[in-house]
Design a protein around this motif. Structure first.
Motif, PDB file in Angstrom:
ATOM      1  N   SER A 180      -2.212   1.616 -15.420  1.00 18.14           N
ATOM      2  CA  SER A 180      -3.589   1.726 -14.966  1.00 18.14           C
ATOM      3  C   SER A 180      -3.634   1.858 -13.450  1.00 18.14           C
ATOM      4  N   GLN A 181      -4.845   2.108 -12.939  1.00 22.07           N
ATOM      5  CA  GLN A 181      -5.040   2.153 -11.494  1.00 22.07           C
ATOM      6  C   GLN A 181      -4.629   0.824 -10.860  1.00 22.07           C
ATOM      7  N   ASP A 182      -4.964  -0.290 -11.503  1.00 26.59           N
ATOM      8  CA  ASP A 182      -4.599  -1.602 -10.970  1.00 26.59           C
ATOM      9  C   ASP A 182      -3.084  -1.776 -10.898  1.00 26.59           C
ATOM     10  N   ASP A 183      -2.371  -1.254 -11.899  1.00 26.33           N
ATOM     11  CA  ASP A 183      -0.906  -1.341 -11.886  1.00 26.33           C
ATOM     12  C   ASP A 183      -0.330  -0.591 -10.692  1.00 26.33           C
ATOM     13  N   VAL A 184      -0.882   0.590 -10.433  1.00 24.01           N
ATOM     14  CA  VAL A 184      -0.388   1.402  -9.317  1.00 24.01           C
ATOM     15  C   VAL A 184      -0.737   0.739  -7.990  1.00 24.01           C
ATOM     16  N   LEU A 185      -1.945   0.227  -7.877  1.00 19.47           N
ATOM     17  CA  LEU A 185      -2.349  -0.427  -6.630  1.00 19.47           C
ATOM     18  C   LEU A 185      -1.477  -1.646  -6.345  1.00 19.47           C
ATOM     19  N   ALA A 186      -1.126  -2.381  -7.388  1.00 14.50           N
ATOM     20  CA  ALA A 186      -0.240  -3.535  -7.207  1.00 14.50           C
ATOM     21  C   ALA A 186       1.125  -3.092  -6.694  1.00 14.50           C
ATOM     22  N   ALA A 187       1.610  -1.955  -7.211  1.00 11.06           N
ATOM     23  CA  ALA A 187       2.902  -1.429  -6.762  1.00 11.06           C
ATOM     24  C   ALA A 187       2.824  -0.993  -5.302  1.00 11.06           C
ATOM     25  N   VAL A 188       1.711  -0.351  -4.916  1.00 13.18           N
ATOM     26  CA  VAL A 188       1.530   0.074  -3.527  1.00 13.18           C
ATOM     27  C   VAL A 188       1.490  -1.138  -2.604  1.00 13.18           C
ATOM     28  N   ASN A 189       0.745  -2.140  -2.994  1.00  8.91           N
ATOM     29  CA  ASN A 189       0.603  -3.328  -2.148  1.00  8.91           C
ATOM     30  C   ASN A 189       1.890  -4.130  -2.021  1.00  8.91           C
ATOM     31  N   ALA A 190       2.762  -3.989  -3.022  1.00 10.57           N
ATOM     32  CA  ALA A 190       4.048  -4.706  -2.970  1.00 10.57           C
ATOM     33  C   ALA A 190       5.039  -4.029  -2.044  1.00 10.57           C
ATOM     34  N   GLY A 191       4.719  -2.799  -1.619  1.00  9.26           N
ATOM     35  CA  GLY A 191       5.635  -2.082  -0.738  1.00  9.26           C
ATOM     36  C   GLY A 191       6.917  -1.712  -1.460  1.00  9.26           C
ATOM     37  N   ALA A 192       8.033  -1.882  -0.786  1.00  2.25           N
ATOM     38  CA  ALA A 192       9.338  -1.553  -1.372  1.00  2.25           C
ATOM     39  C   ALA A 192       9.745  -2.668  -2.329  1.00  2.25           C
ATOM     40  N   GLY A 193       8.971  -2.818  -3.389  1.00  5.87           N
ATOM     41  CA  GLY A 193       9.211  -3.885  -4.350  1.00  5.87           C
ATOM     42  C   GLY A 193       9.897  -3.392  -5.594  1.00  5.87           C
ATOM     43  N   PRO A 194       9.674  -4.065  -6.707  1.00  5.40           N
ATOM     44  CA  PRO A 194      10.406  -3.762  -7.932  1.00  5.40           C
ATOM     45  C   PRO A 194       9.946  -2.491  -8.651  1.00  5.40           C
ATOM     46  N   THR A 195       8.769  -1.955  -8.281  1.00  4.20           N
ATOM     47  CA  THR A 195       8.245  -0.779  -8.975  1.00  4.20           C
ATOM     48  C   THR A 195       8.401   0.459  -8.118  1.00  4.20           C
ATOM     49  N   CYS A 196       9.024   1.486  -8.686  1.00  4.78           N
ATOM     50  CA  CYS A 196       9.191   2.767  -8.010  1.00  4.78           C
ATOM     51  C   CYS A 196       8.102   3.712  -8.493  1.00  4.78           C
ATOM     52  N   LEU A 197       7.334   4.285  -7.560  1.00  2.00           N
ATOM     53  CA  LEU A 197       6.317   5.275  -7.890  1.00  2.00           C
ATOM     54  C   LEU A 197       6.902   6.674  -7.724  1.00  2.00           C
ATOM     55  N   ILE A 198       6.763   7.498  -8.762  1.00  2.00           N
ATOM     56  CA  ILE A 198       7.271   8.869  -8.713  1.00  2.00           C
ATOM     57  C   ILE A 198       6.120   9.858  -8.817  1.00  2.00           C
ATOM     58  N   ASP A 199       6.048  10.756  -7.846  1.00  3.37           N
ATOM     59  CA  ASP A 199       5.104  11.870  -7.856  1.00  3.37           C
ATOM     60  C   ASP A 199       5.827  13.071  -8.444  1.00  3.37           C
ATOM     61  N   ALA A 200       5.327  13.579  -9.586  1.00  3.44           N
ATOM     62  CA  ALA A 200       6.011  14.661 -10.302  1.00  3.44           C
ATOM     63  C   ALA A 200       5.517  16.045  -9.908  1.00  3.44           C
ATOM     64  N   LEU A 201       4.641  16.115  -8.904  1.00  2.00           N
ATOM     65  CA  LEU A 201       4.101  17.401  -8.475  1.00  2.00           C
ATOM     66  C   LEU A 201       5.047  18.091  -7.490  1.00  2.00           C
ATOM     67  N   SER A 202       4.648  19.269  -7.040  1.00  2.00           N
ATOM     68  CA  SER A 202       5.493  20.077  -6.162  1.00  2.00           C
ATOM     69  C   SER A 202       5.664  19.424  -4.792  1.00  2.00           C
ATOM     70  N   ILE A 219       0.230   9.370  -3.286  1.00  2.63           N
ATOM     71  CA  ILE A 219      -0.048   7.934  -3.296  1.00  2.63           C
ATOM     72  C   ILE A 219       0.950   7.242  -2.368  1.00  2.63           C
ATOM     73  N   THR A 220       0.439   6.415  -1.516  1.00  4.44           N
ATOM     74  CA  THR A 220       1.272   5.755  -0.507  1.00  4.44           C
ATOM     75  C   THR A 220       2.443   5.013  -1.157  1.00  4.44           C
ATOM     76  N   GLY A 221       3.644   5.291  -0.639  1.00  2.00           N
ATOM     77  CA  GLY A 221       4.846   4.631  -1.132  1.00  2.00           C
ATOM     78  C   GLY A 221       5.585   5.384  -2.213  1.00  2.00           C
ATOM     79  N   ALA A 222       5.003   6.477  -2.713  1.00  2.00           N
ATOM     80  CA  ALA A 222       5.653   7.234  -3.785  1.00  2.00           C
ATOM     81  C   ALA A 222       6.798   8.084  -3.254  1.00  2.00           C
ATOM     82  N   VAL A 223       7.719   8.405  -4.154  1.00  2.00           N
ATOM     83  CA  VAL A 223       8.774   9.365  -3.861  1.00  2.00           C
ATOM     84  C   VAL A 223       8.519  10.612  -4.712  1.00  2.00           C
ATOM     85  N   ASN A 224       9.028  11.732  -4.246  1.00  2.00           N
ATOM     86  CA  ASN A 224       8.749  13.004  -4.905  1.00  2.00           C
ATOM     87  C   ASN A 224       9.906  13.426  -5.816  1.00  2.00           C
ATOM     88  N   MET A 225       9.581  13.721  -7.076  1.00  2.00           N
ATOM     89  CA  MET A 225      10.532  14.317  -8.003  1.00  2.00           C
ATOM     90  C   MET A 225       9.780  15.391  -8.795  1.00  2.00           C
TER      91      MET A 225
END
Length: 305
Positions: A180-202, A219-225
């Protein structure tokens, strides 16, 4: 049912089947083949793909409209397109297509317009939803293009038949594949924490050179794949296990992964690939940038801003 995928090298190679395997099991009553080809109109309906299916499809396959904005695996009452269905809706839909507790679903697709209608992402989106609801399902490796390349038959005969009511037992933990949006926001707020955000776009989208969803960047903190790096063709020709492992790299060691894209379709490609390689804590952000970018209070990074 055992699928002979020796040589693929994936931890979960049972989630892919070859054209040879499918050819040998087309007459198996426990196998249901669903064609999830997408060719969306400007209104986000999928009637052009339905016509493609009518013109030529794998014998016995049923057209399964996942791609439409309010398709068979989407919540018809949600504000955004392609949001997950309720368990009740899901069970009713699958039962109507003859999918029950002892069924193995094989998902197939073609890519009508490369760069626009990727058969891969519609197969992985359908697989991601079905798998987490508890359906035994797999994707045809190489898609309908591979089926045709091997000289296997296509037909115009309608494979849709009146099917008896079947019982489908859903996984109680069906929601675990969705973030959910809340799950993603928690990951963003945790910074370089246990959750990796992946952006699947170009790369262009990630770097803010394209703004398809209202705000440029990611999304802030995401990596691109970009999902296209994980496939050899846009109809389910996935790269080999070694190449996939190299591309995903450190993501495989992340305790948890959340993937996203524009509408939670392309995001299912890296999610599926991580699952193939054995990662068991992956979720897809259901609203993705259609939801996130629409709220100016939610953090995004624009490298050009």
């Amino acid at each position: 049912m055992v699928c002979d995928n020796r040589g693929m090298g994936f931890v979960h190679s049972e989630y892919l089947v070859t054209a040879e395997w499918l050819g040998e099991h087309l007459d198996d009553p426990s196998v249901v083949v669903l064609d999830v080809t997408g060719k969306l109109s400007s209104r986000l309906d999928n009637e052009p793909a339905r016509q493609l299916w009518a013109d030529a499809h794998i014998p016995g396959s049923q057209f399964f409209d996942v791609a439409a904005a309010k398709g068979v695996l989407s919540d018809p009452d949600a504000e955004l397109p392609w949001m997950w269905p309720s368990p009740k809706q899901f069970a009713r839909t699958l039962a109507a297509h003859g999918v029950g507790a002892d069924t193995r679903v094989i998902l197939v697709a073609r890519t009508p317009r490369p760069g626009i209608d990727s058969g891969t992402m519609w197969c992985t989106r359908a697989w991601w939803t079905m798998h987490h609801f508890g359906v035994d399902c797999a994707i045809l490796h190489g898609g309908i293009e591979q089926w045709e390349a091997e000289g296997r038959p296509l037909t115009t005969q309608d494979g849709s038949v009146s099917l008896p009511a079947v019982e489908l037992v859903l996984d109680r933990d069906w929601d675990r594949g969705r973030a959910s949006q809340d799950d993603v926001l928690a990951a963003v707020n945790a910074g370089a924490g246990p959750t990796c955000l992946i952006d699947a776009l170009s790369v262009a989208s990630f770097e803010g050179r394209e703004a398809n969803y209202g705000r440029p960047g990611h999304i802030t903190g995401a990596v691109n794949m970009p999902f296209v790096r994980l496939i050899e063709s846009e109809t389910c020709g996935f790269v080999d296990a070694d190449t996939m492992s190299t591309l995903l790299g450190d993501v495989l060691d992340a305790p948890k992964v959340i993937t996203y894209c524009g509408g939670a379709i392309a995001a299912t490609v890296p999610a599926f690939c991580l699952t193939l390689l054995g990662h068991d804590r992956v979720a897809v952000y259901d609203g993705s940038l259609m939801e996130w970018a629409g709220d100016p209070e939610l953090p995004m990074t624009d490298p050009n801003g």
